[in-house]
Design a protein around this motif. Structure first.
Motif, short mmCIF file in Angstrom:
data_model
loop_
_atom_site.label_atom_id
_atom_site.label_comp_id
_atom_site.label_asym_id
_atom_site.label_seq_id
_atom_site.Cartn_x
_atom_site.Cartn_y
_atom_site.Cartn_z
N GLU A 58 0.86 -1.18 0.00
CA GLU A 58 0.00 0.00 0.00
C GLU A 58 0.90 1.23 0.00
O GLU A 58 1.85 1.32 0.78
CB GLU A 58 -0.91 0.04 1.23
CG GLU A 58 -1.77 1.32 1.27
CD GLU A 58 -2.77 1.39 2.42
OE1 GLU A 58 -2.79 0.48 3.28
OE2 GLU A 58 -3.55 2.37 2.45
N ASN A 118 -4.20 5.14 -2.32
CA ASN A 118 -5.42 5.67 -1.70
C ASN A 118 -5.97 6.84 -2.51
O ASN A 118 -5.23 7.74 -2.90
CB ASN A 118 -5.12 6.16 -0.28
CG ASN A 118 -4.85 5.01 0.67
OD1 ASN A 118 -5.78 4.36 1.15
ND2 ASN A 118 -3.57 4.73 0.93
N GLU A 150 -7.49 2.24 -3.49
CA GLU A 150 -8.20 2.07 -2.22
C GLU A 150 -9.17 3.23 -2.02
O GLU A 150 -8.78 4.40 -2.09
CB GLU A 150 -7.22 2.02 -1.04
CG GLU A 150 -6.24 0.88 -1.17
CD GLU A 150 -5.57 0.49 0.15
OE1 GLU A 150 -5.92 1.05 1.21
OE2 GLU A 150 -4.69 -0.39 0.08
N ASP A 180 -11.74 0.25 1.38
CA ASP A 180 -10.89 0.52 2.54
C ASP A 180 -11.73 0.67 3.82
O ASP A 180 -12.90 1.03 3.75
CB ASP A 180 -10.12 1.82 2.27
CG ASP A 180 -8.82 1.90 3.05
OD1 ASP A 180 -8.54 1.02 3.87
OD2 ASP A 180 -8.07 2.88 2.81
N LYS A 201 -10.94 -4.41 2.75
CA LYS A 201 -9.91 -4.26 3.77
C LYS A 201 -10.60 -4.08 5.11
O LYS A 201 -11.31 -3.09 5.32
CB LYS A 201 -9.01 -3.05 3.46
CG LYS A 201 -8.26 -3.19 2.14
CD LYS A 201 -7.15 -2.17 2.00
CE LYS A 201 -5.93 -2.54 2.83
NZ LYS A 201 -4.76 -1.68 2.50
N GLU A 237 -6.16 -5.33 8.06
CA GLU A 237 -5.23 -4.24 8.31
C GLU A 237 -4.83 -4.20 9.78
O GLU A 237 -5.56 -4.68 10.64
CB GLU A 237 -5.90 -2.89 8.02
CG GLU A 237 -6.21 -2.59 6.59
CD GLU A 237 -6.62 -1.13 6.44
OE1 GLU A 237 -5.86 -0.40 5.80
OE2 GLU A 237 -7.67 -0.73 6.95
CA CA Z 1 -5.85 2.60 2.72
#
Ligand code: CA
Ligand code: C2E
Ligand code: CA
Ligand code: CA
Length: 280
Positions: A58, A118, A150, A180, A201, A237
């Motif tokens: 990421e 992101n 994301e 996300d 996620k 995560e």
């Molecule tokens: Ca993220």
């Protein structure tokens, strides 16, 4: 009493002025920093729990100031969104992340590493967002499937049809969309079937408690099962301990990410980590 009131007023004015001046100064600083390319992606590994190997990274933005000071996104993303600089920042992150994918594609041709970037919901107000993504991919010369995006489900709160059309256009290029922070929005489940995403996620706040109590553990297990039944992959995560990792493996969670494996790293250190060929 009157005098004291006026005194208070003055103190208040000065405090307001101070806040506004700081915001103004920060805005000027950010404009300068964007021009000087001081916003860099750091990379945190995402581990495939079946093989124990790094499958992806990421990209997380850091503001690297000339003095060497590193500023974290919580301190400037909200302001960047407010004053409209998030679009330029977001475009730079797409470009630099795509360049890093190209570098890893050259150094590690067999590994098919992916990088997720992101996106702020605000970036979807730009009619040319999809073109920006195309341009970043073309300029770096990478396969589109190496890039992932994301997004939080909150972007579906308004202008839903237009945004879903953009997400579908992105997916049509072979770019995966990751949902996300799953579990933190107030209407996760109602958005799930409309969100064109193949990957969830699970927010770190759930993962951290997975070994604390039965309740949290069963919530995470239910999300993993839900995702599997919907044909989606799951990334946990915020994994910080070996116990959390073991619990996630036992649930057959697909991927995990967190300080237990590595913190977000500068590109060179991330490259060294790939080269070390660690297995967890
Ligand atoms: Ca993220
Ligand atoms: P996020 O997308 O949910 O990113 C995960 C955050 O959790 C990152 O914080 C990461 O460093 C942190 N983290 C990872 N593993 C662990 C762990 O094991 N324990 C704990 N306590 N934390 C962990 P970071 O890098 O400070 O980023 C914060 C947020 O800023 C991100 O949350 C994301 O919403 C936003 N952000 C970061 N980079 C970008 C960007 O390039 N564009 C946009 N629009 N937002 C970004
Ligand atoms: Ca997250
Ligand atoms: Ca978050």
């Amino acid at each position: 009493a009157k005098q004291r009131g006026r005194g208070k007023m003055e103190v208040f004015d000065r405090a307001m002025q101070g806040t506004m001046l700081r915001a103004l100064k920060m805005e000027q600083e950010m404009r300068r920093a964007l021009a000087a390319h001081e916003f860099l992606p750091y990379f945190q590994p995402i581990v495939d729990l079946e093989s124990g190997r790094i499958a992806a990274f990421e990209a997380l933005v850091r503001w690297q100031q000339p003095g060497g000071q590193l500023i974290s996104p919580a301190e400037f993303i909200p302001l960047a969104e407010e004053i409209g600089l998030i679009n330029q920042l977001g475009r730079q992150m797409l470009e630099t992340s795509a360049q890093q994918i190209a570098a890893w594609q050259r150094i590690f041709p067999d590994q098919m590493l992916r990088v997720s970037v992101n996106l702020s919901g605000k970036q979807f107000n730009q009619p040319d967002l999809v073109e920006q993504i195309d341009a970043a991919i073309a300029l770096a010369g990478i396969e589109p499937g190496r890039l992932e995006l994301e997004i939080t489900e909150s972007i579906l709160m308004d202008n839903t049809d237009a945004i879903i059309a953009m997400l579908e256009a992105i997916r049509a290029r072979g770019i995966q969309i990751l949902m996300d922070d799953f579990g933190t929005g107030y209407s996760s489940l109602s958005y799930l079937h409309r969100f064109p995403s193949n990957v969830l996620k699970i927010d770190g706040s759930f993962v951290r408690q997975v070994t604390e109590d039965r309740f949290s553990r069963e919530i995470v297990r239910a999300i993993v099962l839900l995702a599997r039944n919907l044909g989606m992959a799951v990334i946990a995560e915020g994994v910080e301990t070996a116990e959390q990792l073991a619990a996630l493996r036992e649930m057959a969670c697909d991927f995990a990410q967190g300080y237990f494996f590595a913190k977000p790293l500068p590109a060179a250190e991330a490259t060294a980590l790939i080269a070390a060929n660690r297995q967890w």
